[in-house]
Design an enzyme around this catalytic site. Structure first.
Site, PDB file in Angstrom:
ATOM      1  N   CYS A  36     -26.044 -48.615 -55.796  1.00 49.74           N
ATOM      2  CA  CYS A  36     -25.971 -49.050 -57.198  1.00 49.74           C
ATOM      3  C   CYS A  36     -25.035 -50.242 -57.399  1.00 49.74           C
ATOM      4  O   CYS A  36     -25.098 -50.907 -58.430  1.00 49.74           O
ATOM      5  CB  CYS A  36     -25.527 -47.890 -58.072  1.00 49.74           C
ATOM      6  SG  CYS A  36     -26.658 -46.492 -57.963  1.00 49.74           S
ATOM      7  N   HIS A  53     -22.602 -50.394 -64.665  1.00 49.47           N
ATOM      8  CA  HIS A  53     -23.754 -49.754 -64.034  1.00 49.47           C
ATOM      9  C   HIS A  53     -24.103 -48.528 -64.865  1.00 49.47           C
ATOM     10  O   HIS A  53     -23.228 -47.731 -65.217  1.00 49.47           O
ATOM     11  CB  HIS A  53     -23.398 -49.363 -62.597  1.00 49.47           C
ATOM     12  CG  HIS A  53     -24.356 -48.389 -62.003  1.00 49.47           C
ATOM     13  ND1 HIS A  53     -25.712 -48.601 -62.003  1.00 49.47           N
ATOM     14  CD2 HIS A  53     -24.162 -47.174 -61.413  1.00 49.47           C
ATOM     15  CE1 HIS A  53     -26.315 -47.561 -61.433  1.00 49.47           C
ATOM     16  NE2 HIS A  53     -25.394 -46.691 -61.078  1.00 49.47           N
ATOM     17  N   ASN A  97     -30.437 -43.740 -64.642  1.00 49.01           N
ATOM     18  CA  ASN A  97     -29.784 -44.542 -63.598  1.00 49.01           C
ATOM     19  C   ASN A  97     -30.864 -45.242 -62.774  1.00 49.01           C
ATOM     20  O   ASN A  97     -31.609 -44.591 -62.049  1.00 49.01           O
ATOM     21  CB  ASN A  97     -28.933 -43.620 -62.713  1.00 49.01           C
ATOM     22  CG  ASN A  97     -28.190 -44.366 -61.623  1.00 49.01           C
ATOM     23  OD1 ASN A  97     -28.489 -45.516 -61.325  1.00 49.01           O
ATOM     24  ND2 ASN A  97     -27.221 -43.702 -61.011  1.00 49.01           N
TER      25      ASN A  97
END
Ligand code: UT7
Length: 343
Positions: free
Chosen positions: A113, A255, A285
């Site tokens: 990520c 993020h 996500n």
């Protein structure tokens, strides 16, 4: 000297929506549990004909069209992903072909990520030197889910975000890539990842018989703790090194891991939640796609204005984590393709 600049932004969220209620029909979970623990209400998933390359092309083309630049003018195509089209060749080669970026060199980068911010930091000198880059972060994480593991299956979604980048002195104003830092701690590789199928755990008939070879494994609480600490620390450090105070930051663009992580980072950094962008409720996500997708959405919502300073932070598998400052010289053109209505 020229600086690396984001000339335009593209985003693509696949049209199919999986709501929490839909998940609760196929596993032992509930909308209430998912919303209170993660803030997520729904996530997007690619259709049967969509692959990492086709989804990347949607976002990449959106960025090119927004700025009116031809794919043939590109020098480089980068795809950041942990869910590639194939093991080999690179997803970026499929994308380069589909876009018609005939002069471009194409390569993938895998960094979890945080990979998208790490990639931006690594290749900014290329943009400074005059090259035209298409940087795409894409994940089809719903393809990498163990649907019998409720602790991870509810967290992730699919999408793609793309930045068209080049030097600041080429006639296209946009968002300048400022000071950034990234770090890794490879002693934590066992906590979060997709471990099977490589040389450490090759595919064997025994592993295939166990199923779930391709899926994500995660120790959620350890990830949570490290994510909050590392993103807060590196965000503060980037500000210190750039001699900026929080008052000079208009937006934190984290993020989009989950809302509890985002809230905890905002609290630790000491910034009000109304200056922290989140759309995790609708997209969950999306790994390497998350920062690009967030910026595409912010631009569509007209949240970005000239003169603003943005601070981005990210954390993911590895562990790797990163923080990046962006300076808005001008609002770059953007296109965010997202069929379907938010729940
Ligand atoms: O980019 C980084 C990617 N990773 C992340 O963002 C994840 C970081 N971790 C987290 O955000 C949290 O650890 C989770 C949201 C994954 C889990 O929340 P938690 O508060 O740490 O829950 P837990 O793992 O301690 O589990 C509490 C309970 C357990 O039941 P028991 O043992 O107390 O009976 C779990 O089995 O919640 C249960 N549980 C669920 N219940 C309903 C776990 N997942 C679910 C679920 N639905 N989806």
């Amino acid at each position: 000297m020229a600086e690396a600049t984001i000339w335009s932004v593209g985003g693509y969220a696949p049209p199919h929506i999986i709501t929490n209620t839909m998940l609760s029909e196929k596993m032992d979970t509930s909308d209430e549990w998912i919303r209170t623990r993660t803030g997520i209400r729904e996530r997007r998933t690619g259709g049967p004909d969509e692959t990492t390359a086709t989804v990347s092309v949607e976002a990449g083309r959106a960025a090119l069209e927004a700025r009116g630049v031809s794919a043939e003018d590109l020098d480089w195509v980068f795809v950041c992903t942990d869910t590639p089209e194939m093991w080999s060749p690179a997803t970026a080669c499929f994308v380069q072909d589909m876009l018609g970026a005939k002069r471009a060199s194409a390569i993938d980068l895998t960094g979890g990520c945080a990979g998208f911010l790490q990639t931006l930091q690594m290749l900014s000198p290329l943009a400074q030197s005059g090259k035209k880059l298409l940087v795409i972060g894409t994940e089809l994480l719903t393809h990498a889910m163990n649907w019998s593991d409720r602790a991870t299956a509810v967290l992730f979604g699919d999408g793609s975000g793309a930045f068209l980048m080049g030097p600041s002195d080429a006639g296209f104003d946009g968002i300048r890539v400022g000071h950034g830092l990234s770090r890794s701690d490879g002693s934590q590789t066992g906590i979060l990842g997709k471990p099977y199928g490589g040389t450490r755990f090759p595919i064997t008939p025994e592993l295939v018989a166990q199923g779930q070879l391709h899926t994500i494994r995660m120790e959620g609480q350890k990830v949570f703790k490290h994510a909050v600490t590392m993103m807060s620390d590196i965000g503060r450090r980037v500000l210190e090194e750039a001699h900026l105070g929080l008052a000079q930051i208009d937006w934190v663009v984290p993020h989009q891991a989950n809302q509890r992580i985002i809230d905890a980072v905002a609290h630790q950094v000491g910034i009000a939640s109304d200056r922290v962008f989140s759309h995790v409720a609708h997209y969950a996500n999306t790994g390497s796609a998350s920062i690009g997708l967030a910026l595409a959405d912010m631009l569509e919502q007209s949240l970005i204005a000239p003169g603003q300073h943005l601070l981005s932070v990210a954390f993911g598998a590895g562990f790797s984590w990163a923080s990046q400052l962006f300076y808005v010289d001008a609002v770059p053109p953007s296109k965010f393709l997202h069929a379907g209505s938010p729940a």
